[in-house]
Design a protein around this motif. Structure first.
Motif, PDB file in Angstrom:
ATOM      1  N   LEU B 324     -14.944  -9.908  15.374  1.00 25.60           N
ATOM      2  CA  LEU B 324     -13.717  -9.886  16.251  1.00 25.60           C
ATOM      3  C   LEU B 324     -14.046 -10.447  17.511  1.00 25.60           C
ATOM      4  O   LEU B 324     -14.970  -9.948  18.297  1.00 25.60           O
ATOM      5  CB  LEU B 324     -13.145  -8.676  16.471  1.00 25.60           C
ATOM      6  N   VAL B 325     -13.495 -11.408  18.184  1.00 28.06           N
ATOM      7  CA  VAL B 325     -13.557 -12.270  19.432  1.00 28.06           C
ATOM      8  C   VAL B 325     -12.533 -11.709  20.197  1.00 28.06           C
ATOM      9  O   VAL B 325     -11.316 -11.829  19.961  1.00 28.06           O
ATOM     10  CB  VAL B 325     -14.012 -13.636  19.372  1.00 28.06           C
ATOM     11  N   ALA B 326     -13.037 -11.273  21.440  1.00 29.25           N
ATOM     12  CA  ALA B 326     -11.876 -10.934  22.427  1.00 29.25           C
ATOM     13  C   ALA B 326     -12.246 -11.179  23.800  1.00 29.25           C
ATOM     14  O   ALA B 326     -13.217 -10.662  24.379  1.00 29.25           O
ATOM     15  CB  ALA B 326     -11.636  -9.523  22.590  1.00 29.25           C
ATOM     16  N   GLY B 327     -12.078 -12.555  24.361  1.00 29.89           N
ATOM     17  CA  GLY B 327     -12.575 -12.879  25.453  1.00 29.89           C
ATOM     18  C   GLY B 327     -13.965 -13.130  25.643  1.00 29.89           C
ATOM     19  O   GLY B 327     -14.486 -13.851  24.469  1.00 29.89           O
ATOM     20  N   ARG B 328     -14.624 -12.781  26.420  1.00 28.16           N
ATOM     21  CA  ARG B 328     -16.226 -12.653  26.512  1.00 28.16           C
ATOM     22  C   ARG B 328     -17.104 -11.709  25.443  1.00 28.16           C
ATOM     23  O   ARG B 328     -18.142 -11.770  25.109  1.00 28.16           O
ATOM     24  CB  ARG B 328     -16.733 -12.351  27.702  1.00 28.16           C
ATOM     25  N   HIS B 329     -16.086 -10.891  24.837  1.00 29.23           N
ATOM     26  CA  HIS B 329     -16.726  -9.964  23.967  1.00 29.23           C
ATOM     27  C   HIS B 329     -16.780 -10.115  22.505  1.00 29.23           C
ATOM     28  O   HIS B 329     -15.759 -10.803  22.032  1.00 29.23           O
ATOM     29  CB  HIS B 329     -16.136  -8.175  24.266  1.00 29.23           C
ATOM     30  N   THR B 330     -17.797  -9.846  21.708  1.00 29.77           N
ATOM     31  CA  THR B 330     -17.710 -10.404  20.252  1.00 29.77           C
ATOM     32  C   THR B 330     -18.064  -8.627  19.726  1.00 29.77           C
ATOM     33  O   THR B 330     -18.927  -8.136  19.871  1.00 29.77           O
ATOM     34  CB  THR B 330     -18.773 -11.119  19.634  1.00 29.77           C
ATOM     35  N   ILE B 331     -17.003  -8.273  18.749  1.00 35.23           N
ATOM     36  CA  ILE B 331     -17.135  -6.990  18.063  1.00 35.23           C
ATOM     37  C   ILE B 331     -17.785  -7.331  16.625  1.00 35.23           C
ATOM     38  O   ILE B 331     -17.135  -7.826  15.843  1.00 35.23           O
ATOM     39  CB  ILE B 331     -16.049  -6.299  18.291  1.00 35.23           C
ATOM     40  N   ARG B 332     -18.764  -6.746  16.451  1.00 38.52           N
ATOM     41  CA  ARG B 332     -19.453  -6.908  14.957  1.00 38.52           C
ATOM     42  C   ARG B 332     -19.694  -5.526  14.516  1.00 38.52           C
ATOM     43  O   ARG B 332     -19.971  -4.471  15.373  1.00 38.52           O
ATOM     44  CB  ARG B 332     -20.500  -7.924  14.833  1.00 38.52           C
ATOM     45  N   ASP B 333     -19.879  -5.425  13.142  1.00 44.31           N
ATOM     46  CA  ASP B 333     -20.407  -4.079  12.667  1.00 44.31           C
ATOM     47  C   ASP B 333     -22.012  -4.115  12.716  1.00 44.31           C
ATOM     48  O   ASP B 333     -22.425  -4.978  12.231  1.00 44.31           O
ATOM     49  CB  ASP B 333     -19.708  -3.719  11.367  1.00 44.31           C
ATOM     50  N   SER B 350     -16.973   3.318   8.861  1.00 42.84           N
ATOM     51  CA  SER B 350     -16.940   3.306  10.082  1.00 42.84           C
ATOM     52  C   SER B 350     -17.077   1.835  10.814  1.00 42.84           C
ATOM     53  O   SER B 350     -17.929   1.700  11.589  1.00 42.84           O
ATOM     54  CB  SER B 350     -18.206   4.281  10.939  1.00 42.84           C
ATOM     55  N   SER B 351     -16.373   0.989  10.222  1.00 40.18           N
ATOM     56  CA  SER B 351     -16.247  -0.141  10.624  1.00 40.18           C
ATOM     57  C   SER B 351     -15.497  -0.652  11.877  1.00 40.18           C
ATOM     58  O   SER B 351     -14.246  -0.325  11.833  1.00 40.18           O
ATOM     59  CB  SER B 351     -15.785  -1.289   9.359  1.00 40.18           C
ATOM     60  N   ASN B 352     -16.093  -1.079  12.903  1.00 44.19           N
ATOM     61  CA  ASN B 352     -15.346  -1.291  14.109  1.00 44.19           C
ATOM     62  C   ASN B 352     -14.579  -2.438  14.118  1.00 44.19           C
ATOM     63  O   ASN B 352     -13.388  -2.583  14.499  1.00 44.19           O
ATOM     64  CB  ASN B 352     -16.315  -1.675  15.179  1.00 44.19           C
ATOM     65  N   VAL B 353     -14.929  -3.513  13.231  1.00 43.85           N
ATOM     66  CA  VAL B 353     -14.142  -4.527  13.207  1.00 43.85           C
ATOM     67  C   VAL B 353     -12.957  -4.381  12.166  1.00 43.85           C
ATOM     68  O   VAL B 353     -11.787  -4.777  12.649  1.00 43.85           O
ATOM     69  CB  VAL B 353     -14.934  -5.875  12.351  1.00 43.85           C
ATOM     70  N   GLY B 354     -12.864  -3.557  11.411  1.00 43.18           N
ATOM     71  CA  GLY B 354     -11.887  -3.144  10.521  1.00 43.18           C
ATOM     72  C   GLY B 354     -10.710  -2.108  11.346  1.00 43.18           C
ATOM     73  O   GLY B 354      -9.601  -2.340  11.258  1.00 43.18           O
ATOM     74  N   ALA B 355     -11.261  -1.310  12.246  1.00 44.83           N
ATOM     75  CA  ALA B 355     -10.326  -0.477  12.933  1.00 44.83           C
ATOM     76  C   ALA B 355      -9.718  -1.414  13.920  1.00 44.83           C
ATOM     77  O   ALA B 355      -8.646  -1.289  14.074  1.00 44.83           O
ATOM     78  CB  ALA B 355     -11.204   0.480  13.776  1.00 44.83           C
ATOM     79  N   GLY B 356     -10.508  -2.423  14.664  1.00 45.30           N
ATOM     80  CA  GLY B 356      -9.771  -3.471  15.371  1.00 45.30           C
ATOM     81  C   GLY B 356      -8.717  -4.266  14.815  1.00 45.30           C
ATOM     82  O   GLY B 356      -7.625  -4.387  15.458  1.00 45.30           O
TER      83      GLY B 356
END
Lengths: 103, 569
Positions: B324-333, B350-356
């Motif tokens: 998941l991309v949010a501005g400068r940040h990229t969130i990956r599992d 516990s998937s961060n991408v899924g929760a996002g």
């Protein structure tokens, strides 16, 4: 007249005596009450200290290692049964039998 | 006499002259003398009264050292407090009489000797301060040390120093030592509560001011704590700190139906009998005295929100392969599975991408409203005072929504989070954490927060997370007690940046999951990897097994019957 005077005098003396004895009795009782109150206060204070000491001695931090040194441990799942099962379960007769044999 | 004399007037005349003259003379003399006699009598009376008056005046003006304590001296008032007992009536705090040492500088003969000899018994005495106080001969009352033990008082008595004396005062005693120290709080030297439950007693229940050692007649204050559970929790946390070389640890056991805090511990401990060192931040109560970014345990709330809003089911599938991309940040599992996951799997892996993705689907308004409903956006209060206010994102945009969904960018006190989780797990009604034993009928203001179905859905996902062989919480299982839970590993924020070498690892647990009754929340601060954890420091390798050990010890005490035994009977 004289008789009346004598009687009055005796009465006055008796009253004075009675008054004084009552006074002294009151003081004695007051002192007794104070002594008993002090004693009760002391007993209450002792009870408070003993209660604190008993709780200190039975604190889990102290009992835990003592119990473990006696071979005890937290209960395992298989050691617990619900009330209804425990109520209908037959007691283990073996210890009773052993006891009977030893006699 | 005169009647008889009248029989012979002649002789009488002769005789009468002499006495009459004498009496006239006598009267005259008397008359002349009378003023002098009166003056003398009045003078001597005045003199006697004057002497008495002068004596009274001199006694009143000059202080005599051998007279007892001057009335105008301030005699310290202390407070008598009710006892504190745990939920089963076991004593946690009580007042006991203790001698307090004071000095009367006016009758201290050699102050240096007094100070030197006292130092042999009380080595930590401030000698220069005491010497200065004893030099002030105007003062008649100086506290030297309050709340001595009887043995120390006897040793001071044996020194035989004039000018020292004892007063009996009440002193707070904590028979359990440091057990539940953070909850109990502290009292000051006047026996007045300054923090924790002790302060609550002053504010809400009331303490009696006393001038002597008079014990309180008030009914004891019954807490929700269970000493046995509290000890088991503290003991296991001690072991965990040693085993995982943590900087600290904290734990909470909450009755989710009533909101009673059954145990609450924070290491390092504080001893309620000693004044806390306020400059030492490590002894802060980590359960209700600090806010933390808790990490993935927050996903419990995210899935609850998705279920309650009705836009997702446990079987709903989300493609979590792309970051998941949010501005400068990229969130990956960190450990992607490489395939789409169901919501249930998002939770157990516990998937961060899924929760996002779930939070984005809900949107900022719904997310905020849900957290608000759970009480996570407001300041929470318990009997021990207000819990620090949650630190919230300043705006709720894409990046914030995503990070909040897995517990970053939002910092709350663990107790506040646990209360929110409890409200979800207990069938969906609001619950307010309390340190006092629950009285039936007093929880009338409970309102419904989520549906029963949501509550049951979250409970079953938590149970799955512990039951399944690839669940992050599998090490928290205790055979028979149907444990469920969620792990959380968050990097600790220091000075506005994340410290990659320091993590906060936590485990939110509950049992028995077929009808959740108790919630546990274990937090380990900066645990290190060890051989046992294969060098890992994630919650699944440390906080989860600690939870298992805690539940194994406390479930029986709390009357939870293991199901495997029931099945085999």
């Amino acid at each position: 007249m004289r008789l009346t005077n004598i009687a009055a005098f005796c009465f006055a003396v008796a009253s004075a005596f009675l008054l004084y004895s009552l006074n002294y009795e009151t003081r004695r009782l007051e002192a007794q009450i104070q002594a008993q109150e002090r004693e009760s206060q002391k007993a209450k204070s002792d009870i408070a200290v003993l209660k604190a000491e008993r709780s200190h001695l039975s604190r889990p931090e102290r009992i835990d290692p003592l119990a473990r040194s006696q071979g005890m441990m937290p209960p395992r799942a298989d050691q617990l049964v619900p009330d209804n099962v425990a109520a209908s379960a037959k007691p283990d007769a073996a210890p009773l039998r052993r006891l009977a044999e030893s006699e | 006499m005169q009647l008889r004399c009248a029989a012979s007037p002649k002789a009488n005349k002769m005789q009468r002259l002499a006495p009459a003259d004498a009496s006239v003379l006598d009267d005259n003399w008397r008359r002349r003398r009378a003023p002098y006699v009166n003056a003398t009598l009045i003078g001597s009376a005045l003199m006697v009264f004057g002497i008495v008056g002068a004596q009274i005046l001199s006694l009143g003006l000059t202080a005599r050292p051998h007279l007892s304590l001057a009335v105008s001296e301030p005699v310290a008032t202390s407070f008598s407090r009710p006892d504190i007992i745990d939920r089963n009536g076991r004593l946690l705090a009580t007042d006991v009489e203790a001698p307090s040492l004071f000095a009367d500088p006016a009758i201290v003969i050699d102050r240096d000797e007094v100070v030197e000899k006292l130092l042999t018994v009380l080595p930590d005495l401030n000698a220069s301060e005491l010497r200065a106080a004893l030099s002030d001969k105007v003062r008649r009352f100086v506290w030297v040390r309050r709340g001595l033990s009887p043995a120390v008082a006897q040793r001071i008595h044996n020194l035989g120093l004039p000018g020292l004396a004892f007063r009996k005062e009440l002193r707070r005693a904590y028979p359990g030592g440091a057990l539940a120290g953070h909850v109990l709080g502290t009292v000051n030297v006047d026996n007045k509560g300054t923090s924790g439950i002790e302060k609550y007693i002053d504010d809400a229940i009331g303490v009696d001011p006393v001038n002597s050692a008079t014990l309180s007649t008030q009914a004891p204050v019954r807490l929700s704590l269970d000493i046995g559970v509290q000890h088991a929790l503290e003991d296991e946390l001690d072991t965990a700190v040693r085993r995982y070389s943590s900087q600290g640890a904290a734990g909470l056991v909450l009755d989710i139906k009533t909101g009673e805090i059954v145990a609450s511990a924070s290491l390092p401990r504080i001893d309620p009998a000693r004044a806390p060192n306020l400059s030492d931040s490590s002894t802060t109560d980590k359960i209700s005295g600090g806010t933390y970014e808790l990490g993935s345990v927050f996903k419990t709330l995210t899935v609850a929100m998705a279920l309650d809003a009705g836009f997702a089911k446990p079987s709903s599938i989300y493609d979590v392969r792309e970051p998941l991309v949010a501005g400068r940040h990229t969130i990956r599992d960190a450990h992607g599975i490489g395939r789409p996951l169901t919501m249930s799997e998002i939770f157990t892996h516990s998937s961060n991408v899924g929760a996002g993705m779930l939070a984005l689907q809900a949107g900022p308004d719904r997310t905020r409203a849900f957290l608000k409903k759970l009480g996570l956006l407001d300041v929470m209060k318990t009997e021990a005072g207000a819990v620090p206010a949650p630190q919230l994102p300043s705006r709720w945009e894409r990046a914030e929504l995503i990070t909040v969904s897995y517990g970053h960018g939002i910092a709350v006190a663990p107790l506040q989070f646990a209360a929110a989780a409890a409200s979800i797990l207990n069938g969906g009604v609001s619950v307010k954490p309390t340190l006092l034993k629950y009285q039936p009928g007093t929880n009338a203001r409970a309102s419904r927060l989520v549906t029963r179905e949501t509550s049951a859905g979250v409970a079953s996902m938590m149970r799955l997370n512990v039951m399944e062989s690839d669940g992050t919480g599998k090490r928290a299982d205790v055979p028979g007690f149907r444990v469920g839970g969620k792990t959380g590993t968050a990097e600790l924020a220091e000075g506005g940046r994340y410290n990659k070498s320091a993590v906060l690892s936590s485990f939110l647990g509950a049992f028995p999951m077929d009808d959740p009754q108790y919630l546990t929340f274990i937090l380990l601060f900066e645990p290190k990897g060890s051989e046992e954890t294969n060098g890992q420091r994630t919650a699944s390798t440390n906080a989860a097994p600690v939870t298992a050990r805690v539940i194994g010890r406390i479930a029986g005490q709390l009357g939870v019957v293991p199901v495997s035994t029931v099945a085999t009977q």
